[in-house]
Design an enzyme around this catalytic site. Structure first.
Site, PDB file in Angstrom:
ATOM      1  N   CYS A 129      -0.073   3.841   2.576  1.00 43.84           N
ATOM      2  CA  CYS A 129       0.404   2.961   4.019  1.00 43.84           C
ATOM      3  C   CYS A 129       2.056   3.654   4.215  1.00 43.84           C
ATOM      4  CB  CYS A 129       0.375   1.918   4.116  1.00 43.84           C
ATOM      5  SG  CYS A 129      -1.324   1.229   4.024  1.00 43.84           S
ATOM      6  N   CYS A 135       0.781  -1.100   0.003  1.00 39.81           N
ATOM      7  CA  CYS A 135       0.035  -0.174  -0.043  1.00 39.81           C
ATOM      8  C   CYS A 135       1.137   1.153   0.088  1.00 39.81           C
ATOM      9  CB  CYS A 135      -0.895   0.069   1.168  1.00 39.81           C
ATOM     10  SG  CYS A 135      -1.727   1.748   1.682  1.00 39.81           S
TER      11      CYS A 135
END
Length: 128
Positions: free
Chosen positions: A33, A30
């Site tokens: 993230c 991600c």
């Protein structure tokens, strides 16, 4: 203090045993993230009185499902064992710092009592 890894085995106890716990639900694939990770880590270093935990949603799929994670990153904040913040998306450093200040200032017991009193004022069948 740097962030700790949270798993299905230590999540609940960590939330119960600590006054304030911030939890970052993330995954290695991600991009947002990975962008949020340094912000979260920096906040953990600035706030040694708070527990910062990270949940790898790939390794802890059951925990992520139990927490109803639909999008990552998702940040959850617990105070005195109560979930008080739950939002998907990466926060910029200033927003995370502001959130932490608000959490520290929140009287969670008073907020719960007020919420319960408000719910008690409604008659059954009244719109929310």
């Amino acid at each position: 203090m740097s962030a700790i890894d949270l798993t299905g085995q230590n999540f609940e106890q960590t939330v119960i045993d600590n006054d304030i716990v911030l939890v970052d639900f993330w995954a290695s694939w991600c991009g947002p993230c990975r962008q949020f990770a340094p912000t979260f880590e920096a906040a953990s270093e600035k706030n040694p009185d708070i527990v910062f935990g990270k949940v790898d949603t790939e390794a802890e799929q059951q925990l992520a499902a139990a927490a109803s994670i639909r999008s990552i990153p998702t940040l959850m904040v617990f105070k005195k064992g109560h979930l008080i913040f739950n939002e998907a998306g990466a926060l910029p450093p200033q927003a995370l710092d502001s959130l932490i200040d608000q959490v520290k200032d929140l009287d969670v017991d008073k907020a719960i009592a007020e919420a319960q009193a408000t719910q008690g004022d409604q008659a059954p069948g009244d719109p929310q």
